[in-house]
Design a protein around this motif. Structure first.
Motif, mmCIF file in Angstrom:
data_model
loop_
_atom_site.group_PDB
_atom_site.id
_atom_site.type_symbol
_atom_site.label_atom_id
_atom_site.label_comp_id
_atom_site.label_asym_id
_atom_site.label_seq_id
_atom_site.Cartn_x
_atom_site.Cartn_y
_atom_site.Cartn_z
ATOM 1 N N ARG A 135 80.310 88.388 36.292
ATOM 2 C CA ARG A 135 81.556 87.610 36.298
ATOM 3 C C ARG A 135 81.543 86.684 35.091
ATOM 4 N NH1 ARG A 135 83.683 84.044 41.355
ATOM 5 N NH2 ARG A 135 85.839 83.816 40.645
ATOM 6 N N GLU A 146 80.655 85.037 46.848
ATOM 7 C CA GLU A 146 81.259 85.341 45.547
ATOM 8 C C GLU A 146 80.123 85.589 44.540
ATOM 9 O OE1 GLU A 146 84.725 84.371 44.573
ATOM 10 O OE2 GLU A 146 85.259 83.693 46.581
ATOM 11 N N PRO A 190 80.432 82.533 38.585
ATOM 12 C CA PRO A 190 80.767 82.606 37.160
ATOM 13 C C PRO A 190 79.493 82.552 36.305
ATOM 14 C CG PRO A 190 82.217 81.065 38.288
ATOM 15 C CD PRO A 190 81.168 81.466 39.289
ATOM 16 N N GLY A 216 84.652 82.351 35.665
ATOM 17 C CA GLY A 216 85.088 82.967 36.921
ATOM 18 C C GLY A 216 86.598 83.145 36.995
ATOM 19 N N SER A 222 85.526 90.523 34.972
ATOM 20 C CA SER A 222 84.587 90.883 36.030
ATOM 21 C C SER A 222 84.235 92.329 35.758
ATOM 22 C CB SER A 222 85.224 90.724 37.406
ATOM 23 O OG SER A 222 85.343 89.360 37.742
ATOM 24 N N LEU A 235 85.264 88.327 41.909
ATOM 25 C CA LEU A 235 84.291 89.381 42.231
ATOM 26 C C LEU A 235 83.471 88.903 43.426
ATOM 27 C CD1 LEU A 235 83.301 92.184 41.280
ATOM 28 C CD2 LEU A 235 81.507 91.029 40.001
ATOM 29 N N SER A 248 86.591 93.501 43.873
ATOM 30 C CA SER A 248 87.488 92.463 43.358
ATOM 31 C C SER A 248 87.916 91.497 44.451
ATOM 32 C CB SER A 248 88.752 93.105 42.771
ATOM 33 O OG SER A 248 88.456 93.834 41.624
#
Ligand code: SF4
Length: 470
Positions: free
Chosen positions: A178, A214, A217, A182, A165, A186, A199
């Motif tokens: 990210r 979030e 990913p 994932g 991340s 993050l 984080s």
């Protein structure tokens, strides 16, 4: 581990970043740093130690501007804690100048092809100032071909393997990235119109910021001129977030992947009480990380929960002390059993994980010295057999009690022998998945990274197979 945070669009952004770093301190305690941007240039401060001690009012005054990024360091690449000069050198965020101005970067995770990429860049003439993989990512992004920074990132990020991340800061932009699976967390939040990347959600709570979502990913989010845009650098893949975030790393008041960490930890204890019950007087956690799981064990078993071991909060986190000697010394300072409560009793002792057995052995020895009759050790995760290449440094793998080919029963017997526990039980892999996801692990499509338990690493491990790591 490591913690990263970034804020854009807030007066004295560095002050809020420092508050966030303090809330994220559990993720790294070796060094901390902040880089701010005041509209004209970057200002930076990096230092070994804890963020609370580093970011004094005078230091924060030297970090002006409405945008800033910060980092709490836990060394997984580069040098270890015993060399303070080199630690300071490897502290983050890092900054450089490139075709579009300045570029600062903070990283949580670990690249599994860092050595290969570094050698390639060095052969092409790049000079490095540190041994950390973050500098490799910075140089790749800065030197990639492309008309815009986004083009360059979309090219460079495809070269990275492993877990990452990233939070970056340029003259105009705050950027969050990210990795495609994932693996490391993050999150995005809002604070008085500003954007916050962090984080964990516990930093948003500390700032009184609102959780938005979030970062996905494989996603790049770019905050610029008070607006945010979303871009992808890979196609959507099945997520593989680190399952150990739920067991140990994340703070229990955080929410990750829509899961309440505190509730998951209680569920881990609950599952373990079903799998490995014991007829005892009380359930006692190894504090603080064992507390919610012990509460879950107590509620499932109907046996009273007692905070019978007191933790001294002014000693560093044991798992991330780099040497065995320091860890042993710190365990004695850190955990103190309450003799009046415990003498003559039988207990279940709950901990979240056991890698080397240092903490459990010393605690159980002390419990026996003060007259505890039986200590049934219960671990709310499976045996840690394979290590981690994604940002968790376990120092010497030879000291790991579980090896890839040992059965769970063999590991439990060995741990009983080295710790002196009356009985030992680890939570099964399926039990851990039931606590986190409500179902047993589906081996055809595991929902998380669980490689340290299973050996099922979700990315290539180029440096490892080149014989450069371990
Ligand atoms: Fe987390 Fe283990 Fe995967 Fe490392 S190997 S990312 S600690 S689950």
């Amino acid at each position: 581990m490591c913690a990263i945070i970034g804020i854009s669009g807030l007066d004295e952004a560095a002050v809020s970043v420092a508050v966030g770093l303090h809330a994220l301190q559990h993720r790294g305690q070796e060094a901390a740093g902040i880089i701010s941007f005041d509209g004209e240039r970057l200002h930076e401060h990096r230092q070994t130690g804890l963020s609370g001690g580093i970011f004094t009012p005078a230091v924060l005054e030297s970090l002006p501007g409405r945008a800033a990024i910060g980092h709490d360091r836990y060394s997984t690449s580069g040098v270890k804690q015993h060399d303070a000069v080199l630690q300071a050198r490897d502290a983050q965020p890092m900054a450089s100048f490139f075709a579009f101005g300045s570029l600062a970067i903070a990283h949580n995770g670990n690249l599994t092809n860092e050595k290969e990429l570094r050698h390639g860049l060095m052969r092409a003439g790049h000079l490095f100032q540190s041994e950390v993989d973050t500098e490799v990512a910075l140089k790749l992004i800065g030197s990639a071909l492309g008309e815009t920074l986004l083009d360059r990132m979309q090219t460079a990020l495809l070269l990275l393997e492993g877990a990452y991340s990233l939070i970056m800061l340029t003259n105009r932009k705050l950027i969050g990235v990210r990795d495609p699976l994932g693996i490391r967390p993050l999150v995005l939040g809002r604070l008085n119109g500003a954007f916050v990347l962090s984080s964990e959600t516990c930093a948003l709570s500390a700032l009184n910021a609102t959780f938005v979502r979030e970062v996905e990913p494989g996603e790049i989010v770019i905050v610029e001129d008070g607006d945010i845009t979303s871009h992808r650098f890979t196609e959507v893949k099945p997520r593989r977030p680190c399952i150990f975030e739920y067991v140990y790393f994340s703070r229990p008041d955080s929410v990750s992947e829509e899961k309440d960490i505190y509730a998951v930890r209680k569920a881990l204890g609950c599952e373990l009480a079903k799998e490995a019950p014991a007829d005892v007087d009380m359930i006692v956690p190894i504090p603080d990380s064992g507390n919610p799981a012990a509460l879950g064990f107590s509620q499932q078993s109907g046996i009273p929960f007692e905070l019978a071991i007191v933790r001294n909060h002014y000693v560093g986190r044991v798992f991330i002390q780099p040497t065995q000697q320091e860890r042993g010394k710190n365990v004695a300072l850190k955990l103190s059993p309450n003799e009046r409560l415990l003498k003559g009793k039988s207990i279940v002792l709950v901990d979240d994980s056991l890698v080397r057995g240092t903490t459990a052995k010393r605690v159980i020895t002390r419990l026996k010295e003060i007259g505890v009759r039986e200590v049934h050790l219960r671990i709310t995760s499976p045996p840690w057999r394979h290590g981690c290449y994604y940002g968790i440094d376990e120092a010497d793998p030879q000291r790991r009690v579980a090896k890839p080919r040992t059965t769970q029963a063999e590991v439990e017997a060995y741990v009983r022998e080295i710790t002196g526990a009356t009985s030992v039980a680890y939570l099964s892999l399926d039990g851990m998945y039931r606590a986190v996801y409500g179902t047993a692990r589906n081996s055809a499509c595991p929902q998380a990274c669980d490689a340290c338990f299973t050996g099922d690493f979700p990315t290539a491990l180029t440096d490892t197979f080149a014989g450069r790591i371990h």
